[in-house]
Design an enzyme around this catalytic site. Structure first.
Site, PDB file in Angstrom:
ATOM      1  N   GLY A  48     100.024   1.885  -8.790  1.00 27.07           N
ATOM      2  CA  GLY A  48      98.760   1.454  -8.209  1.00 27.07           C
ATOM      3  C   GLY A  48      97.707   2.521  -7.998  1.00 27.07           C
ATOM      4  N   GLU A 103      97.773   6.893  -2.045  1.00 24.59           N
ATOM      5  CA  GLU A 103      98.240   5.512  -2.183  1.00 24.59           C
ATOM      6  C   GLU A 103      97.055   4.590  -2.460  1.00 24.59           C
ATOM      7  OE1 GLU A 103     100.330   3.471  -2.993  1.00 24.59           O
ATOM      8  OE2 GLU A 103     101.690   2.950  -1.343  1.00 24.59           O
ATOM      9  N   ASP A 104      97.303   3.514  -3.176  1.00 22.27           N
ATOM     10  CA  ASP A 104      96.218   2.550  -3.439  1.00 22.27           C
ATOM     11  C   ASP A 104      95.940   1.687  -2.211  1.00 22.27           C
ATOM     12  OD1 ASP A 104      98.697   1.317  -3.647  1.00 22.27           O
ATOM     13  OD2 ASP A 104      98.257   0.214  -5.485  1.00 22.27           O
ATOM     14  N   ASP A 107     100.031  -1.795   3.098  1.00 16.56           N
ATOM     15  CA  ASP A 107     100.169  -3.190   3.525  1.00 16.56           C
ATOM     16  C   ASP A 107     101.112  -3.219   4.744  1.00 16.56           C
ATOM     17  OD1 ASP A 107     100.280  -5.934   3.590  1.00 16.56           O
ATOM     18  OD2 ASP A 107     101.362  -6.183   1.717  1.00 16.56           O
ATOM     19  N   LYS A 135      95.398  -2.587   5.065  1.00 14.16           N
ATOM     20  CA  LYS A 135      95.346  -3.909   5.710  1.00 14.16           C
ATOM     21  C   LYS A 135      95.910  -3.726   7.118  1.00 14.16           C
ATOM     22  CE  LYS A 135      96.420  -6.489   1.439  1.00 14.16           C
ATOM     23  NZ  LYS A 135      97.496  -7.231   0.756  1.00 14.16           N
ATOM     24  N   PHE A 156      95.459 -10.841  -0.401  1.00 18.92           N
ATOM     25  CA  PHE A 156      95.906 -10.249  -1.663  1.00 18.92           C
ATOM     26  C   PHE A 156      94.700  -9.853  -2.516  1.00 18.92           C
ATOM     27  CE2 PHE A 156      97.544 -10.403  -6.012  1.00 18.92           C
ATOM     28  CZ  PHE A 156      98.588  -9.509  -5.874  1.00 18.92           C
ATOM     29  N   VAL A 157      94.716  -8.612  -3.006  1.00 25.55           N
ATOM     30  CA  VAL A 157      93.599  -8.113  -3.823  1.00 25.55           C
ATOM     31  C   VAL A 157      94.108  -7.574  -5.158  1.00 25.55           C
ATOM     32  CG1 VAL A 157      92.032  -7.593  -1.908  1.00 25.55           C
ATOM     33  CG2 VAL A 157      93.695  -5.870  -2.600  1.00 25.55           C
ATOM     34  N   ASP A 163      97.579  -4.626  -9.023  1.00 20.84           N
ATOM     35  CA  ASP A 163      97.955  -5.622 -10.029  1.00 20.84           C
ATOM     36  C   ASP A 163      98.333  -6.970  -9.435  1.00 20.84           C
ATOM     37  OD1 ASP A 163     100.469  -4.540  -8.896  1.00 20.84           O
ATOM     38  OD2 ASP A 163     101.423  -5.832 -10.393  1.00 20.84           O
ATOM     39  N   ARG A 169      94.999  -4.204 -13.466  1.00 22.44           N
ATOM     40  CA  ARG A 169      94.844  -2.839 -12.932  1.00 22.44           C
ATOM     41  C   ARG A 169      93.606  -2.155 -13.506  1.00 22.44           C
ATOM     42  NH1 ARG A 169      99.651  -1.486 -10.281  1.00 22.44           N
ATOM     43  NH2 ARG A 169     101.573  -2.312 -11.168  1.00 22.44           N
TER      44      ARG A 169
HETATM   45  P1  IMP Z   1     103.668  -1.609   1.635  1.00 19.89           P
HETATM   46  O1  IMP Z   1     104.856  -0.786   1.239  1.00 19.89           O
HETATM   47  O2  IMP Z   1     104.059  -2.942   2.214  1.00 19.89           O
HETATM   48  O3  IMP Z   1     102.685  -0.869   2.522  1.00 19.89           O
HETATM   49  O4  IMP Z   1     102.925  -2.017   0.307  1.00 19.89           O
HETATM   50  C1  IMP Z   1     102.326  -1.067  -0.453  1.00 19.89           C
HETATM   51  C2  IMP Z   1     102.352  -1.403  -1.926  1.00 19.89           C
HETATM   52  O5  IMP Z   1     102.387  -2.800  -2.220  1.00 19.89           O
HETATM   53  C3  IMP Z   1     101.076  -0.894  -2.533  1.00 19.89           C
HETATM   54  O6  IMP Z   1     101.252   0.407  -2.998  1.00 19.89           O
HETATM   55  C4  IMP Z   1     100.785  -1.861  -3.643  1.00 19.89           C
HETATM   56  O7  IMP Z   1     101.390  -1.394  -4.825  1.00 19.89           O
HETATM   57  C5  IMP Z   1     101.425  -3.149  -3.206  1.00 19.89           C
HETATM   58  N1  IMP Z   1     100.420  -4.032  -2.596  1.00 19.89           N
HETATM   59  C6  IMP Z   1     100.206  -4.254  -1.284  1.00 19.89           C
HETATM   60  N2  IMP Z   1      99.205  -5.128  -1.092  1.00 19.89           N
HETATM   61  C7  IMP Z   1      98.769  -5.470  -2.325  1.00 19.89           C
HETATM   62  C8  IMP Z   1      97.719  -6.334  -2.793  1.00 19.89           C
HETATM   63  O8  IMP Z   1      96.966  -6.982  -2.033  1.00 19.89           O
HETATM   64  N3  IMP Z   1      97.566  -6.407  -4.144  1.00 19.89           N
HETATM   65  C9  IMP Z   1      98.339  -5.720  -5.015  1.00 19.89           C
HETATM   66  N4  IMP Z   1      99.318  -4.885  -4.622  1.00 19.89           N
HETATM   67  C10 IMP Z   1      99.540  -4.762  -3.289  1.00 19.89           C
HETATM   68 MG    MG Z   2     101.220   1.228  -4.723  1.00 19.03          MG
END
Ligand code: IMP
Ligand code: MG
Length: 189
Positions: A48, A103-104, A107, A135, A156-157, A163, A169
């Site tokens: 990402g 990081e992208d 979440d 978020k 969700f984005v 992706d 992407r």
């Molecule tokens: P986390 O580990 O729950 O914080 O999620 C982080 C990873 O989930 C990010 O690096 C993204 O790759 C993916 N992710 C989280 N939210 C989204 C979204 O809205 N769209 C696409 N990928 C997401």
């Molecule tokens: Mg990621």
């Protein structure tokens, strides 16, 4: 920018390219000031972060190094599986280095928690986290994000590295489901 249709879903632009690029320039300038006289290692989390990483280091004025590791938490779904797998390890020396995790989107925070635990097995000089998107309402783990591009609603984005089933992407803008966004609910951090 035309909406993107995925089945019955219509995705529309939430953050246009110019707004993303302006913010990355600010983040680059801030990092340039904060890391003056040092040579940080930018560590991008694949897949990402690949576009953000590229634009961020182009806006960093100073010596730096880069490396990537690959994590997977989502599989091919819109909701997190709750598990993180490391699909590609880090190859750089992290001991005694100033690390900037790139990081992208944050979440639940699980991926960053995983990174903190991974890095904690070593002795870096410092570790900070920069994420283009966050978020805040989805956060489930106690993680600190030092630099945030944009706080966004818990939706969700896709686009600009993010992706849906590995696609989209390559979009220059960030899109969200039409029914999910009120454009002015996107706040600058
Ligand atoms: P986390 O580990 O729950 O914080 O999620 C982080 C990873 O989930 C990010 O690096 C993204 O790759 C993916 N992710 C989280 N939210 C989204 C979204 O809205 N769209 C696409 N990928 C997401
Ligand atoms: Mg990621």
């Amino acid at each position: 920018m035309a909406p993107i249709k995925i089945g019955e879903d219509r995705f529309v632009v939430m953050l246009p390219e110019n707004r993303i690029q302006e913010r990355i320039k600010e983040l680059g300038e801030q990092l340039t000031r904060d890391y003056a006289g040092r040579t940080p290692v930018f560590i991008g989390i694949l897949n990402g972060s690949f576009l953000f990483m590229s634009d961020l280091v182009k806006n960093y004025q100073g010596d730096c190094e880069i490396d990537f590791l690959k994590l997977s938490s989502y599989g091919d779904e819109k909701i997190s599986s709750g598990k993180v797998r490391m699909l590609k390890e880090l190859n750089c020396e992290v001991n005694h280095r100033d690390l900037i995790i790139v990081e992208d989107i944050v979440d639940s925070g699980l991926s960053i928690k995983f990174m903190e635990e991974l890095i904690a097995q070593h002795t870096p000089a410092s570790m900070k986290v920069v994420s283009l998107l966050m978020k805040p309402n989805s956060l489930k783990y106690d993680v600190k994000i030092d630099y945030i591009g944009f706080n966004i609603p818990d939706k969700f984005v896709i686009g600009y590295g993010l992706d849906y089933q590995q696609k989209f992407r390559n979009l220059r803008d960030i899109y969200a489901l039409e029914q999910d966004i009120a454009v002015d609910s996107v706040t600058l951090d």
